[in-house]
Write an enzyme that holds these catalytic residues in place. Structure first.
Site, PDB file in Angstrom:
ATOM      1  N   ASP A   1      24.291 -26.671   0.168  1.00  0.00           N
ATOM      2  CA  ASP A   1      25.572 -26.434  -0.511  1.00  0.00           C
ATOM      3  C   ASP A   1      26.709 -26.197   0.474  1.00  0.00           C
ATOM      4  OD1 ASP A   1      24.399 -26.637  -3.003  1.00  0.00           O
ATOM      5  OD2 ASP A   1      24.058 -24.482  -3.203  1.00  0.00           O
TER       6      ASP A   1
ATOM      7  N   ARG B   1      25.365  -8.959   0.122  1.00  0.00           N
ATOM      8  CA  ARG B   1      26.631  -9.643  -0.162  1.00  0.00           C
ATOM      9  C   ARG B   1      27.863  -8.808   0.195  1.00  0.00           C
ATOM     10  NH1 ARG B   1      23.362 -12.524   0.454  1.00  0.00           N
ATOM     11  NH2 ARG B   1      22.631 -14.318  -0.733  1.00  0.00           N
TER      12      ARG B   1
ATOM     13  N   ASP C   1      25.466 -14.015  -7.214  1.00  0.00           N
ATOM     14  CA  ASP C   1      26.121 -13.901  -5.915  1.00  0.00           C
ATOM     15  C   ASP C   1      27.601 -14.265  -5.943  1.00  0.00           C
ATOM     16  OD1 ASP C   1      23.938 -12.869  -4.678  1.00  0.00           O
ATOM     17  OD2 ASP C   1      23.192 -14.779  -3.911  1.00  0.00           O
TER      18      ASP C   1
HETATM   19  N1  ARG Z   1      18.016 -12.627  -8.248  1.00  0.00           N
HETATM   20  C1  ARG Z   1      18.338 -12.000  -7.008  1.00  0.00           C
HETATM   21  C2  ARG Z   1      19.732 -11.459  -7.030  1.00  0.00           C
HETATM   22  O1  ARG Z   1      20.534 -11.908  -7.802  1.00  0.00           O
HETATM   23  C3  ARG Z   1      18.074 -12.890  -5.829  1.00  0.00           C
HETATM   24  C4  ARG Z   1      18.907 -14.100  -5.736  1.00  0.00           C
HETATM   25  C5  ARG Z   1      18.490 -14.947  -4.618  1.00  0.00           C
HETATM   26  N2  ARG Z   1      19.416 -15.969  -4.364  1.00  0.00           N
HETATM   27  C6  ARG Z   1      19.083 -17.211  -4.021  1.00  0.00           C
HETATM   28  N3  ARG Z   1      20.021 -18.021  -3.720  1.00  0.00           N
HETATM   29  N4  ARG Z   1      17.849 -17.613  -3.995  1.00  0.00           N
HETATM   30  O2  ARG Z   1      20.043 -10.577  -6.279  1.00  0.00           O
END
Ligand code: ARG
Length: 426
Positions: A22, A102, A131
């Site tokens: 990405d 993050r 995220d």
């Molecule tokens: N579900 C978890 C969170 O929102 C982990 C996300 C992992 N992200 C990924 N791009 N695989 O914190």
């Protein structure tokens, strides 16, 4: 939201670069669309990817500069430790490795944007994950003047279309693109999504795990570890003093070897979707268990119960991207106050996927053998229990009497109840 400034004032877009498909495509796409300089910044929170290679790739695609910022120590000390003090597990399962990383990434990105005079920060999150929220809300808190771009969300290409775009524009595709999984790593947890895992019925294939052994191949003998805590912070492992980052890294290795820390979680995302997430978090699971346990030894009951209720709220808040909120700061201040006596040692037995606390000691222990023992040395005044129970149960007894009268249990019962009632009220 403003679009990046054009013409004379136009400076740079700073892209939170992960090295994956990405954000690699995003470098090219952003340059094409906005015609300005794109700087790639990767914040290292313990991902095992080859970040130097990622930098080379960013430059090859067209980033004017590419940086890796090592933030592992700060991540351990300023993000993992507060979360551990809060025993933060989202929905009782997930130690929040991605969610905690993050806001730290944003802190570093904003500092970098200021230094380089970039007026725009771009991230590569899609439109259906958590995220994007965490990135944007954190930028809004720290740098409300900065413009935010989310190219991956805007261009709406499928994964195959992205790969096609990459081929068309000679963008080197990272090797990890061949794998059907989406992985996100930090020293606190490794998250695995997509592929067969999207079917909640399918058992996670053994091949997805990198930090933990399967129960079948883990050692046949248990291993004990001793974790020392000082005011809520883990400070030693098997008697050896360690900094948080070193300790977490070492414990990931030890506990992972025993298959500890695999989590298979149907998770409620902030954006309303349920997703199936698989995690590996050996150190996080062992440390949280140990920390909770030493707290239960040294904390008064009311304080501990109050804190446990707050912990859930804390985990939700971190998950939901509100790290930079006044509420989180206030909760941290409260939690810090509760950690004053959280000092001592916890002994844990690791064996075939399980981590069980089997011993604990503290100079601040509130556990009194004289009070708890069933032996002769017992100092608890058993006779005091009678009066205590009379007072404790009185409201229930009164309610019981009134309710059974209301429910009309017959004349005989009513007489009995009335007698009972008058004796209660005497
Ligand atoms: N579900 C978890 C969170 O929102 C982990 C996300 C992992 N992200 C990924 N791009 N695989 O914190």
């Amino acid at each position: 939201m403003k679009s990046p400034s054009k013409g004379k004032e136009q400076k740079k877009i700073l892209l939170a670069y992960s090295g994956g498909l990405d954000t690699s495509v995003a470098i090219h796409w952003l340059k094409q669309k906005y015609g300005c300089e794109v700087v790639a910044v990767t914040v290292d929170v313990g991902q095992s990817d080859d970040l130097k290679e990622a930098m080379r790739r960013a430059k090859a695609i067209g980033a004017s500069r590419a940086w890796v910022i090592d933030a592992k120590k700060e991540f351990a000390e300023d993000y993992i430790i507060p979360a551990l003090k809060a025993n933060a597990l989202y929905e009782g399962n997930y130690p929040l490795g991605t969610a905690l990383a993050r806001p730290l990434m944003v802190e570093r990105l904003v500092t970098m944007a200021r230094r380089l005079g970039a007026d725009t920060i771009a991230h590569g999150c899609t439109g259906k994950g958590n995220d994007q929220v965490r990135f944007e809300v954190s930028i809004m808190a720290l740098a409300p003047d900065i413009t935010i771009l989310a190219p991956t969300r805007d261009w709406n290409m499928s994964r195959d279309e992205e790969i096609e775009y990459a081929k068309e524009h000679d963008i080197p595709i990272p090797v990890t693109c061949e794998a059907p999984y989406s992985i996100d790593e930090s020293v606190w947890s490794r998250a695995i999504e997509c592929g067969v895992l999207e079917d909640p019925w399918q058992e996670p294939p053994e091949a997805i795990f990198e930090w933990t052994k399967g129960i079948e191949s883990s050692p046949n003998a248990p291993e004990y570890v001793e974790l020392g805590f000082c005011e809520g912070v883990p400070v030693s492992l098997n008697g050896v003093t360690m900094e948080p980052l070193e300790l977490v890294t070492a414990l990931n290795e030890i506990a992972g070897n025993h298959g500890v820390g695999r989590i298979d979680h149907i998770e409620n995302r902030l954006v309303g979707i349920k997703s199936r997430e698989v995690y590996e978090a050996p150190a996080a699971i062992v440390l949280t268990k140990a920390h909770q346990d030493i707290e239960s030894l040294v904390m008064p009951k009311d304080l501990m119960h109050y804190k446990r209720a707050m912990e859930q709220h804390y985990a939700n808040l971190v998950y939901d991207g509100l790290w930079f909120s006044p509420l989180r700061r206030a909760m941290d201040a409260f939690i810090e106050e509760t950690q004053e006596n959280v000092t001592g040692i916890v002994k844990i037995k690791l064996f075939k996927g399980s981590a069980v606390v089997v011993g604990r000691e503290s100079a601040h222990s509130l556990y009194s053998t004289d009070l708890s023992t069933y032996e002769k040395s017992d100092e608890f005044d058993h006779s005091a229990a009678k009066g205590f129970i009379y007072v404790w149960g009185l409201p229930l007894k009164v309610a019981g009497v009134v309710n059974s009268t209301k429910n009309g249990n017959g004349v005989l019962n009513e007489i009995a109840v009335k007698e009972e009632y008058s004796s209660v009220c005497k």
